[in-house]
Design a protein around this motif. Structure first.
Motif, PDB file in Angstrom:
ATOM      1  N   VAL A 372      11.149  15.806   3.047  1.00 34.11           N
ATOM      2  CA  VAL A 372      10.124  16.558   1.942  1.00 34.11           C
ATOM      3  C   VAL A 372      10.292  15.935   0.584  1.00 34.11           C
ATOM      4  O   VAL A 372       9.400  15.757  -0.176  1.00 34.11           O
ATOM      5  CB  VAL A 372      10.406  18.061   2.053  1.00 34.11           C
ATOM      6  N   CYS A 373      11.810  16.282   0.112  1.00 35.30           N
ATOM      7  CA  CYS A 373      12.163  15.656  -1.225  1.00 35.30           C
ATOM      8  C   CYS A 373      13.091  14.662  -1.276  1.00 35.30           C
ATOM      9  O   CYS A 373      13.962  14.723  -0.048  1.00 35.30           O
ATOM     10  CB  CYS A 373      12.505  16.826  -2.010  1.00 35.30           C
ATOM     11  N   CYS A 374      13.426  13.735  -2.206  1.00 36.78           N
ATOM     12  CA  CYS A 374      14.319  12.850  -2.258  1.00 36.78           C
ATOM     13  C   CYS A 374      14.749  12.297  -3.512  1.00 36.78           C
ATOM     14  O   CYS A 374      13.895  12.215  -4.410  1.00 36.78           O
ATOM     15  CB  CYS A 374      14.215  11.646  -1.288  1.00 36.78           C
ATOM     16  N   ALA A 375      15.999  12.322  -3.901  1.00 35.66           N
ATOM     17  CA  ALA A 375      16.315  11.899  -5.373  1.00 35.66           C
ATOM     18  C   ALA A 375      16.059  10.389  -5.267  1.00 35.66           C
ATOM     19  O   ALA A 375      15.832   9.630  -4.305  1.00 35.66           O
ATOM     20  CB  ALA A 375      17.987  11.703  -5.419  1.00 35.66           C
ATOM     21  N   ASP A 450      11.794  22.547 -11.584  1.00 34.23           N
ATOM     22  CA  ASP A 450      11.927  22.471 -13.177  1.00 34.23           C
ATOM     23  C   ASP A 450      10.734  21.776 -13.710  1.00 34.23           C
ATOM     24  O   ASP A 450       9.903  21.268 -12.943  1.00 34.23           O
ATOM     25  CB  ASP A 450      13.233  21.886 -13.565  1.00 34.23           C
ATOM     26  N   SER A 451      10.629  21.913 -15.011  1.00 34.48           N
ATOM     27  CA  SER A 451       9.448  21.233 -15.687  1.00 34.48           C
ATOM     28  C   SER A 451       9.158  19.860 -15.471  1.00 34.48           C
ATOM     29  O   SER A 451       8.001  19.065 -15.646  1.00 34.48           O
ATOM     30  CB  SER A 451       9.399  21.538 -17.232  1.00 34.48           C
ATOM     31  N   ASP A 452      10.315  18.926 -15.044  1.00 32.31           N
ATOM     32  CA  ASP A 452      10.063  17.564 -14.705  1.00 32.31           C
ATOM     33  C   ASP A 452       9.752  17.325 -13.202  1.00 32.31           C
ATOM     34  O   ASP A 452      10.044  16.251 -12.717  1.00 32.31           O
ATOM     35  CB  ASP A 452      11.456  17.004 -15.112  1.00 32.31           C
ATOM     36  N   GLY A 453       9.652  18.301 -12.401  1.00 30.78           N
ATOM     37  CA  GLY A 453       9.500  18.352 -10.919  1.00 30.78           C
ATOM     38  C   GLY A 453      10.658  18.073 -10.215  1.00 30.78           C
ATOM     39  O   GLY A 453      10.386  17.925  -9.135  1.00 30.78           O
ATOM     40  N   TYR A 454      11.639  18.268 -10.766  1.00 32.33           N
ATOM     41  CA  TYR A 454      12.974  17.963  -9.942  1.00 32.33           C
ATOM     42  C   TYR A 454      13.218  19.503  -9.116  1.00 32.33           C
ATOM     43  O   TYR A 454      13.249  20.578  -9.678  1.00 32.33           O
ATOM     44  CB  TYR A 454      14.185  17.538 -10.757  1.00 32.33           C
ATOM     45  N   VAL A 455      13.739  19.351  -7.863  1.00 31.59           N
ATOM     46  CA  VAL A 455      14.011  20.444  -6.975  1.00 31.59           C
ATOM     47  C   VAL A 455      15.572  20.886  -6.887  1.00 31.59           C
ATOM     48  O   VAL A 455      16.149  20.075  -6.632  1.00 31.59           O
ATOM     49  CB  VAL A 455      13.164  20.444  -5.608  1.00 31.59           C
ATOM     50  N   PHE A 456      15.764  22.104  -7.025  1.00 35.89           N
ATOM     51  CA  PHE A 456      16.995  22.602  -6.842  1.00 35.89           C
ATOM     52  C   PHE A 456      17.044  23.602  -6.035  1.00 35.89           C
ATOM     53  O   PHE A 456      16.397  24.661  -6.076  1.00 35.89           O
ATOM     54  CB  PHE A 456      17.676  23.072  -8.339  1.00 35.89           C
ATOM     55  N   LEU A 457      17.981  23.519  -4.927  1.00 36.77           N
ATOM     56  CA  LEU A 457      18.073  24.664  -3.776  1.00 36.77           C
ATOM     57  C   LEU A 457      19.285  25.317  -4.139  1.00 36.77           C
ATOM     58  O   LEU A 457      20.242  25.089  -4.517  1.00 36.77           O
ATOM     59  CB  LEU A 457      18.147  24.090  -2.422  1.00 36.77           C
TER      60      LEU A 457
END
Length: 571
Positions: A372-375, A450-457
């Motif tokens: 789904v997400c990836c750095a 966050d506002s830059d679209g980075y996801v934190f779990l």
């Protein structure tokens, strides 16, 4: 800021790594077609390396087609027939996987380390008619019981030494004879078919029309941490879409002459996509190891010069702990992708001591094929983030209690939409319905964007501890404890508490030759945790239970703690 059709924002589209766009076309060509096209395009390039034995793309295509033809003509596999694979990482798995898809069959992945009881549920629930396995006693004995119980009609047995290079094949056959079964002399001999004999028939498969969007390619069973495992139905389009999304995200990283280490098992969805489908589709080489052993792994790295390592945090940590012993063997690694479980700050730091490779954390789940997400894989991402949503993927966070979408930066349940999201669970309409909310896949994970679209779990909903009315997240406690120099691993669970409703309890494994008392550890934690987050108890153990791919498991710890309390034993 870009907007979705539903009015939610996609802040990540404006903050993607250079060269990546969110709205690129997603290719949903069935993966077996893509692989066979790659085989035709580069027939003389090495596709597989198994303990030194190489298989070229052209040879791989020949074997896939021959096995597919035999499955059709000799064993009656038709569109929709389910075929179980009870195999470790070997060329046999690769051939069988693509052959089944080639003729419209459905792959049912089985973990070779599962018990017969666990396998019985998966094979029985899936309706698999055939099973492909090895003639190693460890596997064949289980498969034999499944046939006896009527769960499988026939076994296709692969001769393990045939996967090995010449001298190793000879030595293994001589030295490990006691580990080999004799299928033709077993009580189910009449229901055994040999893989090599099927290949020798050189039968060509009849073309099968596949509806990529509707036809199931893989029926992948979830871990079953809450009840029996459920079969997620992944269509050809789901699997192909995730492959395409990763290829766009990776900016050609997996393409030849790249070599990807496949030590994570293909029967796990993360490895199936990241270690098998993605590199082979791109023309890269897959370097296989049937299981992780430090010396064998380091030898493999030195021999192959592999540049991509797909791992879980426990593997990253094991290599980090090897220190200078591992460091010279890891110089070829350019990118390490970690997934399957949260990657702690401590593990990231330890990895930087043994490798200069970019360490990127990814996130996914079986129901999303899985990524789904990836750095970013070419440039650094925000620390402790799981990166941004892949191209073509939408996410939102909703309030756990109300189901309403929360603003940027606020915590909620992560939900997903995208072409990689499953069709539903096999033969389980109620679970399928519960898995979605207004068309969005519910992940059960709590976090924020966050506002830059980075996801934190932050944590899993089911792991959330409600303590005196406050939300306590085990990961917060675990991260704090891992900063103590004596702590090697930690797993925190919530337990019933008469005063607070629930309270956290920490299970800790200490580093070798290290000692620390419960009181000393609590004093250390007091600097970063509040009183509600402070563990009620800290229980020291020599080993912490893990799942079969190396994730720390809370299920066994909850059971252990409950049993202790039921027996009125001090924990």
């Amino acid at each position: 800021m870009a907007n979705t059709a539903a009015g939610a924002t996609r802040p990540w589209t404006e903050h993607y790594p250079p060269g990546i766009s969110w709205d690129v076309p997603i290719d949903t060509t069935p993966v077996h077609e893509t692989i066979l096209a790659t085989c035709a395009r580069t027939p003389d390039a090495d596709a597989l390396d198994f303990l030194g034995k190489k298989t070229r793309f052209g040879e791989l295509a020949r074997l896939i087609n021959a096995f597919a033809g035999a499955l059709q003509s000799e064993l009656g596999v038709k569109k929709g027939t389910r075929v179980a694979l009870l195999l470790p990482n070997t060329p046999f798995y690769v051939i069988a996987y693509y052959a089944v898809l080639r003729i419209g069959g459905i792959v049912v992945n089985c973990n070779p380390l599962y018990t017969v009881k666990e396998l019985s549920h998966i094979v029985g629930n899936s309706g698999a008619e055939l099973m492909v396995t090895l003639d190693l006693k460890l596997l064949f004995d289980k498969a034999e019981e499944l046939v006896d119980a009527g769960h499988v009609k026939k076994l296709i047995v692969c001769h393990f030494p045939d996967a090995l290079p010449g001298l190793k094949k000879l030595l293994y056959s001589l030295a490990k004879a006691k580990d080999m079964s004799k299928p033709d002399k077993s009580r189910i001999a009449a229901k055994v078919v040999h893989f090599d004999k099927l290949i020798d028939r050189k039968l060509s498969p009849t073309p099968v029309a596949v509806d990529a969007a509707k036809d199931v390619a893989v029926q992948q069973y979830t871990g079953g941490t809450t009840g029996l495992p459920k079969g997620a139905m992944l269509s050809h389009a789901n699997i192909a879409a995730n492959l395409s999304q990763i290829d766009h995200w990776a900016l050609g990283l997996f393409r030849a002459p790249s070599r990807t280490v496949a030590v994570l098992p293909f029967f796990h969805i993360f490895s199936m996509t990241a270690c098998l489908n993605t590199p082979l589709a791109a023309g890269g080489q897959v370097v296989m190891l049937p299981r992780f052993e430090l010396k064998a792994f380091l030898d493999l790295m030195s021999r192959t010069g592999a540049n991509i390592l797909v791992a879980v945090p426990t593997l990253v940590q094991a290599l980090s702990k090897a220190g200078d012993k591992a460091k010279p063997h890891l110089v070829s690694v350019e990118v390490t992708v970690s997934g399957g479980a949260p990657l702690s700050d401590e593990v990231r730091h330890n990895w930087s001591k043994v490798s200069n490779a970019l360490l990127a954390e990814g996130y996914g789940l079986t129901e999303a094929s899985p990524v789904v997400c990836c750095a970013a894989l070419r440039v650094p991402s925000k620390p402790l983030s799981i990166g941004q949503p892949l191209p073509g993927t939408d996410i939102r966070f909703v309030n756990i209690d109300t189901g309403e979408t929360v603003p940027l930066g606020e915590r909620g349940e992560l939900q997903v939409k995208g072409p990689q999201v499953m069709l539903g669970y096999y033969n389980n309409p109620e679970a399928s319905k519960d898995a979605f909310m207004d068309g969005w896949l519910r992940t059960g994970d709590v976090g924020y964007v966050d506002s830059d679209g980075y996801v934190f779990l932050v944590d899993r909903i089911k792991d959330l501890i409600i303590c005196s009315g406050f939300n306590v997240y085990p990961r917060t406690i675990e991260e704090a404890m891992l900063h103590h120099p004596a702590v090697d691993e930690v797993n925190v669970i919530g337990v019933p508490d008469e005063y607070r409703g629930e309270a956290p309890v920490a299970f800790v494994k200490l580093k070798r030759d290290q000692q620390v008392s419960e009181a000393e550890l609590k004093k250390f934690l007091a600097e970063t945790l509040n009183k509600i987050e402070m563990p009620k108890e800290i229980i020291f153990k020599e080993q912490l239970p893990k799942t079969l791919i190396g994730k720390l498991s809370k299920k066994e710890l909850r059971e252990e703690y409950a049993q202790r309390k039921n027996k009125h034993e001090p924990a």
